[in-house]
Motif scaffolding. Structure first.
Motif, PDB file in Angstrom:
ATOM      1  N   ALA A 152      82.079  93.403   0.759  1.00 21.66           N
ATOM      2  CA  ALA A 152      82.344  92.373   1.763  1.00 21.66           C
ATOM      3  C   ALA A 152      81.665  92.644   3.100  1.00 21.66           C
ATOM      4  O   ALA A 152      81.018  91.754   3.670  1.00 21.66           O
ATOM      5  CB  ALA A 152      83.850  92.222   1.967  1.00 21.66           C
ATOM      6  N   LEU A 153      81.813  93.851   3.632  1.00 16.12           N
ATOM      7  CA  LEU A 153      81.194  94.207   4.911  1.00 16.12           C
ATOM      8  C   LEU A 153      80.035  95.185   4.743  1.00 16.12           C
ATOM      9  O   LEU A 153      79.060  95.136   5.489  1.00 16.12           O
ATOM     10  CB  LEU A 153      82.235  94.801   5.860  1.00 16.12           C
ATOM     11  N   THR A 154      80.130  96.080   3.768  1.00 15.77           N
ATOM     12  CA  THR A 154      79.108  97.121   3.637  1.00 15.77           C
ATOM     13  C   THR A 154      77.753  96.557   3.204  1.00 15.77           C
ATOM     14  O   THR A 154      76.721  97.154   3.512  1.00 15.77           O
ATOM     15  CB  THR A 154      79.556  98.219   2.666  1.00 15.77           C
ATOM     16  N   TYR A 155      77.745  95.441   2.508  1.00 19.49           N
ATOM     17  CA  TYR A 155      76.466  94.766   2.218  1.00 19.49           C
ATOM     18  C   TYR A 155      75.656  94.612   3.499  1.00 19.49           C
ATOM     19  O   TYR A 155      74.448  94.858   3.536  1.00 19.49           O
ATOM     20  CB  TYR A 155      76.735  93.398   1.588  1.00 19.49           C
ATOM     21  N   GLY A 156      76.325  94.222   4.570  1.00 16.12           N
ATOM     22  CA  GLY A 156      75.632  93.984   5.833  1.00 16.12           C
ATOM     23  C   GLY A 156      75.065  95.243   6.442  1.00 16.12           C
ATOM     24  O   GLY A 156      73.925  95.260   6.909  1.00 16.12           O
ATOM     25  N   GLN A 213      96.068  91.301  -8.218  1.00 14.06           N
ATOM     26  CA  GLN A 213      97.498  91.563  -8.265  1.00 14.06           C
ATOM     27  C   GLN A 213      97.820  93.058  -8.171  1.00 14.06           C
ATOM     28  O   GLN A 213      98.950  93.421  -7.879  1.00 14.06           O
ATOM     29  CB  GLN A 213      98.082  91.014  -9.584  1.00 14.06           C
ATOM     30  N   ASP A 214      96.864  93.911  -8.422  1.00 14.13           N
ATOM     31  CA  ASP A 214      97.085  95.351  -8.468  1.00 14.13           C
ATOM     32  C   ASP A 214      97.268  95.930  -7.062  1.00 14.13           C
ATOM     33  O   ASP A 214      96.373  95.820  -6.230  1.00 14.13           O
ATOM     34  CB  ASP A 214      95.901  96.029  -9.162  1.00 14.13           C
ATOM     35  N   PRO A 215      98.400  96.582  -6.759  1.00 14.84           N
ATOM     36  CA  PRO A 215      98.651  97.073  -5.392  1.00 14.84           C
ATOM     37  C   PRO A 215      97.717  98.209  -4.975  1.00 14.84           C
ATOM     38  O   PRO A 215      97.377  98.324  -3.795  1.00 14.84           O
ATOM     39  CB  PRO A 215     100.105  97.541  -5.431  1.00 14.84           C
ATOM     40  N   GLU A 216      97.283  99.039  -5.908  1.00 18.51           N
ATOM     41  CA  GLU A 216      96.387 100.134  -5.558  1.00 18.51           C
ATOM     42  C   GLU A 216      95.031  99.601  -5.118  1.00 18.51           C
ATOM     43  O   GLU A 216      94.465 100.029  -4.110  1.00 18.51           O
ATOM     44  CB  GLU A 216      96.225 101.090  -6.738  1.00 18.51           C
ATOM     45  N   ARG A 217      94.519  98.637  -5.869  1.00 17.78           N
ATOM     46  CA  ARG A 217      93.227  98.055  -5.480  1.00 17.78           C
ATOM     47  C   ARG A 217      93.373  97.152  -4.252  1.00 17.78           C
ATOM     48  O   ARG A 217      92.411  96.946  -3.518  1.00 17.78           O
ATOM     49  CB  ARG A 217      92.596  97.313  -6.659  1.00 17.78           C
ATOM     50  N   ARG A 218      94.554  96.634  -4.018  1.00 18.48           N
ATOM     51  CA  ARG A 218      94.791  95.873  -2.787  1.00 18.48           C
ATOM     52  C   ARG A 218      94.562  96.765  -1.567  1.00 18.48           C
ATOM     53  O   ARG A 218      94.030  96.317  -0.550  1.00 18.48           O
ATOM     54  CB  ARG A 218      96.216  95.315  -2.787  1.00 18.48           C
ATOM     55  N   ARG A 219      94.915  98.042  -1.671  1.00 21.78           N
ATOM     56  CA  ARG A 219      94.679  98.965  -0.564  1.00 21.78           C
ATOM     57  C   ARG A 219      93.179  99.180  -0.338  1.00 21.78           C
ATOM     58  O   ARG A 219      92.729  99.359   0.800  1.00 21.78           O
ATOM     59  CB  ARG A 219      95.399 100.291  -0.824  1.00 21.78           C
ATOM     60  N   ILE A 220      92.407  99.138  -1.412  1.00 20.82           N
ATOM     61  CA  ILE A 220      90.950  99.233  -1.271  1.00 20.82           C
ATOM     62  C   ILE A 220      90.423  98.011  -0.539  1.00 20.82           C
ATOM     63  O   ILE A 220      89.564  98.112   0.351  1.00 20.82           O
ATOM     64  CB  ILE A 220      90.264  99.377  -2.650  1.00 20.82           C
ATOM     65  N   VAL A 221      90.944  96.842  -0.880  1.00 19.39           N
ATOM     66  CA  VAL A 221      90.527  95.604  -0.203  1.00 19.39           C
ATOM     67  C   VAL A 221      90.826  95.688   1.290  1.00 19.39           C
ATOM     68  O   VAL A 221      90.018  95.268   2.126  1.00 19.39           O
ATOM     69  CB  VAL A 221      91.222  94.379  -0.838  1.00 19.39           C
ATOM     70  N   GLU A 222      91.976  96.245   1.628  1.00 19.47           N
ATOM     71  CA  GLU A 222      92.323  96.389   3.039  1.00 19.47           C
ATOM     72  C   GLU A 222      91.334  97.302   3.761  1.00 19.47           C
ATOM     73  O   GLU A 222      90.969  97.051   4.922  1.00 19.47           O
ATOM     74  CB  GLU A 222      93.757  96.918   3.165  1.00 19.47           C
ATOM     75  N   ARG A 223      90.861  98.338   3.084  1.00 21.56           N
ATOM     76  CA  ARG A 223      89.831  99.200   3.676  1.00 21.56           C
ATOM     77  C   ARG A 223      88.510  98.448   3.808  1.00 21.56           C
ATOM     78  O   ARG A 223      87.772  98.642   4.774  1.00 21.56           O
ATOM     79  CB  ARG A 223      89.623 100.443   2.813  1.00 21.56           C
ATOM     80  N   MET A 224      88.211  97.601   2.850  1.00 20.69           N
ATOM     81  CA  MET A 224      86.956  96.856   2.866  1.00 20.69           C
ATOM     82  C   MET A 224      86.877  95.913   4.063  1.00 20.69           C
ATOM     83  O   MET A 224      85.864  95.849   4.758  1.00 20.69           O
ATOM     84  CB  MET A 224      86.808  96.043   1.570  1.00 20.69           C
ATOM     85  N   TYR A 225      87.953  95.160   4.294  1.00 19.98           N
ATOM     86  CA  TYR A 225      87.920  94.107   5.313  1.00 19.98           C
ATOM     87  C   TYR A 225      88.334  94.574   6.699  1.00 19.98           C
ATOM     88  O   TYR A 225      88.118  93.859   7.688  1.00 19.98           O
ATOM     89  CB  TYR A 225      88.797  92.933   4.876  1.00 19.98           C
ATOM     90  N   ARG A 226      88.979  95.730   6.815  1.00 22.24           N
ATOM     91  CA  ARG A 226      89.336  96.329   8.102  1.00 22.24           C
ATOM     92  C   ARG A 226      90.169  95.401   8.990  1.00 22.24           C
ATOM     93  O   ARG A 226      90.035  95.410  10.221  1.00 22.24           O
ATOM     94  CB  ARG A 226      88.085  96.744   8.857  1.00 22.24           C
ATOM     95  N   GLY A 227      90.941  94.533   8.396  1.00 19.73           N
ATOM     96  CA  GLY A 227      91.780  93.641   9.177  1.00 19.73           C
ATOM     97  C   GLY A 227      91.067  92.472   9.810  1.00 19.73           C
ATOM     98  O   GLY A 227      91.671  91.706  10.578  1.00 19.73           O
ATOM     99  N   LEU A 228      89.778  92.280   9.485  1.00 20.77           N
ATOM    100  CA  LEU A 228      88.995  91.214  10.123  1.00 20.77           C
ATOM    101  C   LEU A 228      89.643  89.842   9.977  1.00 20.77           C
ATOM    102  O   LEU A 228      89.669  89.055  10.927  1.00 20.77           O
ATOM    103  CB  LEU A 228      87.583  91.185   9.518  1.00 20.77           C
ATOM    104  N   LEU A 229      90.179  89.547   8.797  1.00 20.43           N
ATOM    105  CA  LEU A 229      90.703  88.210   8.526  1.00 20.43           C
ATOM    106  C   LEU A 229      92.217  88.124   8.660  1.00 20.43           C
ATOM    107  O   LEU A 229      92.814  87.103   8.328  1.00 20.43           O
ATOM    108  CB  LEU A 229      90.278  87.777   7.118  1.00 20.43           C
TER     109      LEU A 229
END
Length: 374
Positions: A152-156, A213-229
């Protein structure tokens, strides 16, 4: 709310679909369709900011629609012989060879299969150079090329550094020099605070990664987006718009985005062979983190099983890039059209039917024309 703009004869169904969207909107929306330089649809309505109506010239943050703009810059550099998708990233950026990445090709960075979906250290989001350096030193989560997951962000950060290494320029400068200025496109990567931009707002219940739906991977998503949205504070800040974030910081009008993709189709920006290379499938599958079906070319999103780029009858060769909250920008090569749906009202993907309804109406209008030999 009133619908403004116009459509060519035969596209009235698109205007009707747009009117329904405007009537249900608490923000603003715009939809533009261009074919060989001629607008077929140019519609807008709602509000750009509280008390400020949306106009033809309203600009908005296009979020990951930025990735399609940057993919076009990369394709232009490829056409000029400065980058090669099969070349090793480390050829251009030697530090990237660390942590087992010596043989990673450029294509895996562009097609979201390199395995670097977040930055390990907690760095300022707007610091492109620091984030790129951290990613160069970082070990991928998987063997590059074996899985696909949206970066999401690291591509940039990755593409910004690659572009800088081969040109010595900032990616925002190249957006201006290669795309915007020569073709009078109202789009920017790195927007001064004096440039008016629509105010972004989150619809009630807005959330990201709705397939997950997976809570563990949800934490990875939170690291990916850094609270931007998570709130509108960061995304509406002049600092965010000015940071030249190549994954999601561009600002444009819907008309400029539709014209950009029309220019890509007509050959005004890219040779046909380079476009064909950039829009063939380079990665495909279920997102290893988000559980969403994905197909990528070289930085472009491609038509997928969930209809991101319209119904099955629209164009299986469609490409472009969607953006957080509902933006949809791209092209149907077989129909010869570039299009853009832009909005400042962020809706969750599993409930947002706005762009899909417009693309379905557009497909129907074009099929009627084609049957009638127009």
């Amino acid at each position: 709310m009133t619908v403004h703009g116009e459509v060519r004869p035969g596209f009235e169904a698109v205007q009707d679909a747009f009117a329904d969207i405007v009537a249900a909107s608490s923000g603003g929306v715009a939809f533009s369709v261009v074919r060989r330089g001629e607008p077929l649809v140019e519609l807008w309505g709602g509000s750009a900011s509280p008390g400020v109506p949306w106009t033809r010239d309203t600009r908005v943050v296009v979020f990951s629609g930025t990735k399609g703009i940057v993919a076009t810059v990369v394709a232009v550099l490829t056409a000029h012989g400065l980058l090669g998708p099969g070349e090793r990233v480390a050829r251009y950026w030697p530090e990237f060879a660390a942590a087992g990445k010596a043989d990673v090709p450029v294509s895996q960075v562009l097609a979201h299969s390199v395995g670097l979906p977040y930055v390990e250290p907690d760095l300022p989001m707007a610091d492109n150079a620091a984030n790129a350096a951290a990613l160069a030193a970082q070990r991928p989560l998987w063997t590059p090329g074996t899985k696909v997951a949206y970066h999401a962000l690291t591509y940039g950060y990755l593409v910004t550094e690659l572009v800088h290494r081969v040109t010595g320029q900032r990616v925002g400068e190249l957006v201006q020099e290669l795309l915007a200025a020569p073709h009078d496109l109202d789009l920017r990567l790195g927007t001064p605070p004096t440039v008016p931009v629509a105010t972004l707002q989150r619809a009630p219940g807005y959330r990201i990664s709705t397939f997950l739906q997976d809570p563990e991977r949800r934490r990875i998503v939170e690291r990916m987006y850094r609270g931007l949205l998570d709130s509108t504070d960061t995304m509406n800040s002049p600092a965010y718009r000015g940071a030249e974030l190549a994954a999601g910081g561009a600002v444009a009008t819907a008309g400029a985005m539709a014209r950009l993709y029309d220019l890509v189709l007509t050959g005004a920006l890219l040779p046909a062979a380079v476009l064909a290379q950039a829009t063939r499938t380079w990665s495909e599958g279920i997102d290893a983190i988000n559980d969403r079906p994905l197909r990528f070319g070289l930085g472009y999103e491609l038509a997928d099983p969930i209809g991101t780029y319209g119904p099955p009858t629209a164009d299986p060769a469609a490409f472009g890039h969607s953006g957080a909250g509902g933006g949809r920008h791209g092209a149907w090569p077989s129909r010869g059209v570039g299009f853009s749906f832009a909005t400042n009202e962020l809706q969750a993907e599993d409930v947002d039917m706005r762009a899909s309804s417009l693309l379905a109406a557009l497909d129907g209008a074009l099929r009627t024309q084609e049957r009638n030999g127009k």
